[in-house]
Design a protein around this motif. Structure first.
Motif, mmCIF file in Angstrom:
data_model
loop_
_atom_site.group_PDB
_atom_site.id
_atom_site.type_symbol
_atom_site.label_atom_id
_atom_site.label_comp_id
_atom_site.label_asym_id
_atom_site.label_seq_id
_atom_site.Cartn_x
_atom_site.Cartn_y
_atom_site.Cartn_z
ATOM 1 N N SER A 146 0.828 -1.205 0.000
ATOM 2 C CA SER A 146 0.000 0.000 0.000
ATOM 3 C C SER A 146 0.860 1.252 0.000
ATOM 4 O O SER A 146 0.570 2.236 -0.702
ATOM 5 N N ALA A 199 -10.141 -2.636 3.969
ATOM 6 C CA ALA A 199 -9.722 -2.334 2.599
ATOM 7 C C ALA A 199 -8.208 -2.170 2.495
ATOM 8 O O ALA A 199 -7.632 -2.381 1.427
ATOM 9 N N LYS A 216 -6.142 -4.094 -0.334
ATOM 10 C CA LYS A 216 -5.323 -3.327 -1.273
ATOM 11 C C LYS A 216 -3.916 -3.904 -1.355
ATOM 12 O O LYS A 216 -3.352 -4.045 -2.443
ATOM 13 N N SER A 245 -4.009 -7.127 -3.230
ATOM 14 C CA SER A 245 -4.312 -6.946 -4.651
ATOM 15 C C SER A 245 -3.047 -6.699 -5.463
ATOM 16 O O SER A 245 -3.030 -6.964 -6.674
#
Length: 620
Positions: A556, A599, A603, A606
């Motif tokens: 992130s 989230a 993230k 991902s």
């Protein structure tokens, strides 16, 4: 629960940053001259008169400290914040002295854990420091008995206010601290308790030998063969590992049972309700945050490890991979040995493109003898960065074998080293960083180095190879470490019901490995013993989730950096320089990141999924 003095932190920090990277033997001529560290910045030699003198001084000063201040801290706080701050500064100086001794003993021992001279020296120093530090146990306990209002008023004085983050941290442990004499007993018994079992594990593991085609190898070279281009060589090494681990199952089972019970006793006395709560407290992270991370990663197993290993099986012409093929190089991978000078230039170049300041700090490790790189018989396995004490500097241990993964390990450990250098001005009490944030700079350093290598890829095939290597490293850092954490939770929970047999431990291991690795990996006979060599289970229970925390955090964080946010480097260095003075929420806020938000974890995960997506496109 008493405050862990600096020398205790230094002793435990040998594990910080430790990576069970697979290393192996190679000719020195291929790698060039590998550096060995110079420990003279700590002490000239293990039999130096300075060591004897400092051990004696530590014993005298600790005893005198107790005589001067025990029973007086409350009245001092009521009288003057500056006066109490002066006492804390004395404590900090003692921490630094004892930490220097502990650091030297630990590093000297790590150079050859099978050497009787080093074993004795390490054990003697540990014992003497434990004895001396019994005089300091009262300090945190007594500070925590001061009324909150009194301490708050005293901390309005800037001198005491400087130590407010440290005071707040030890106050969080107040519900779990015990009566002084019990704390002293726990402390003194640690030498013959957990400390002794940790040492038994280290010395047993260092002494293991694995028969690979008639050649006896130690652990690191044997693990390295699991990355060999020759599949039969990988299989032979895997079976050699299994055979020796199986022969030593009784001792590793006893060590694991004993340490799990030891922890259960401590947790029960201290009133921790969850088996990992003491780790969460030490990491200054909420249980709910860790639970959210674990849940997010486990839900992502199919999209990450299961998907990737199925793809890799296809690349190797298989329906499924045997466990010894999990880290096999791709058929077109460059398997040359990377010379040390090239590894150094690669990492420093990547660091320098991010920030010349970062490269300058890292360069000191190469130029000033702060790295020990060769793989030697008896040397501690894996890799770590040891912060030592603020009055000195960190040291890095590697077992460098010239693989691309070894270059990434160098980048990882130097990230720790840079972080430790930047945090040192906070002093012995506030420089140490919680493990969850201690992995930030190391994983960020890896990402910088990976991106630099990826940018140099000349063909789609070379890009594919680099991406595959990075995905495997990220799976090892995130998926594997959360599986390890799940295994530990199962072991410690089951141990509360009674002793575990070797078969019990092997079954628990296989259950989490099957879940995390997925159907594309065949976990054949012998793999059930592979839990035995993971040092974090022994040295730092539940440490492992910090790797996944750090990787997702950095994914992130790196996304913020790639968005070219103005002033990112300054914010980044401010985060590292904070050491242990701020909570993760405070450190991440300037970047617009929040670890309490689900989230945030999605993230980070991902990013891994995105790399796998690109591999699928390249494979189309």
């Amino acid at each position: 629960m008493t405050h862990a003095t600096g020398w205790t932190q230094a002793r435990g920090a040998l594990a910080q940053g430790a990576r069970s990277a697979a290393e192996g033997g190679s000719a020195a001529s291929e790698l060039g001259a590998l550096p060995e560290w110079n420990l003279a910045d700590l002490y000239p030699a293990h039999d130096s008169p300075r060591v004897t003198a400092d051990l004696a001084q530590a014993a005298r000063d600790a005893s005198a400290f107790e005589q001067r201040y025990k029973g007086r801290l409350n009245e001092m706080a009521r009288r003057s914040g500056a006066e109490l701050a002066g006492v804390i500064r004395e404590m900090e100086a003692l921490d630094d002295l004892m930490g220097r001794l502990a650091s030297y003993a630990g590093l000297f021992y790590s150079g050859n854990t099978t050497d009787p001279v080093r074993q004795k020296f390490y054990g003697d120093v540990q014992e003497k420091l434990t004895t001396a530090s019994t005089h300091l146990i009262f300090f945190a306990l007594e500070l925590n008995r001061i009324d909150d209002a009194v301490l708050d008023e005293a901390a309005r004085d800037p001198e005491l206010g400087h130590y407010r983050p440290w005071l707040d941290d030890i106050r969080k442990a107040r519900p779990h601290q015990l009566e002084d004499r019990i704390e002293q007993l726990f402390h003194e018994k640690s030498v013959t308790g957990a400390g002794a079992w940790n040492r038994l594990f280290d010395e047993t593991m260092a002494g293991l030998r694995f028969d690979v085609d008639g050649t006896e190898l130690s652990l690191e070279p044997t693990l390295n063969l699991l990355q060999d281009a020759d599949g039969s060589r990988r299989e032979t090494a895997a079976k050699a590992l299994s055979k020796t681990f199986r022969q030593n199952l009784p001792v590793f089972t006893l060590i694991t049972n004993t340490l799990a019970k030891d922890k259960e006793i401590s947790d029960r006395w201290r009133g921790f309700t969850d088996i990992a709560d003491s780790r969460h407290l030490a990491n200054r992270v909420e249980r709910e945050v860790v639970d959210a991370l674990v849940e997010a990663v486990r839900e992502a197993y199919p999209a990450l490890s299961h998907r990737y290993y199925a793809m890799k099986a296809g690349w190797l012409g298989r329906d499924v991979l045997d466990f010894w093929d999990r880290n096999a190089p791709l058929p077109s991978a460059d398997t040359r040995r990377i010379p040390w000078d090239e590894a150094r230039d690669t990492v420093l170049g990547a660091y320098g493109r991010f920030s010349p300041k970062m490269a300058d700090i890292a360069r000191d490790f190469f130029d000033k003898g702060w790295i020990d790189a060769p793989a030697r018989t008896g040397k501690a396995p894996g890799a770590f960065a040891h912060p030592t004490v603020p009055s000195a500097h960190p040291y890095v241990l590697l077992n460098y074998q010239g693989r691309t993964r070894d270059v990434m390990t160098l980048a990882h450990e130097l990230g720790h080293g840079v972080h430790q250098v930047l945090a040192a001005p906070n002093g012995a009490l506030m420089a140490p960083t919680p493990l969850t944030l201690a992995e930030t700079a190391s994983v960020f350093g890896e990402m910088l180095t990976f991106k630099a290598l990826l940018g140099q890829a000349e063909t789609p095939e070379k890009r594919k190879i680099l991406l595959a290597g990075k995905v495997e490293d990220m799976i090892n850092t995130v998926v594997r470490q959360i599986a390890f954490y799940t295994f530990e939770r199962k072991v410690h929970a089951a141990r509360r019901e009674g002793e575990l047999t070797s078969a019990d431990l092997c079954d628990l291991w296989m259950s989490v490995q099957t879940e995390s690795l997925g159907p594309a990996i065949r976990l054949g006979e012998g793999y059930e013993t592979y839990w035995t060599y993971i040092p974090h289970f022994i040295h730092s229970p539940f440490y492992v989730y910090a790797y996944a925390f750090g990787d997702c955090l950095v994914n992130s964080l790196y996304a913020v950096y790639e968005d070219a946010e103005a002033g990112f480097q300054d914010k980044y260095f401010a985060m590292l320089s904070a050491g242990g003075t701020k909570h993760h929420s405070e450190l991440l806020a300037p970047f617009g990141l929040d670890a309490t938000d689900p989230a945030f974890w999605r993230k980070g995960l991902s990013v891994i999924a995105g790399f796998i997506d690109e591999l699928e496109r390249l494979d189309a």
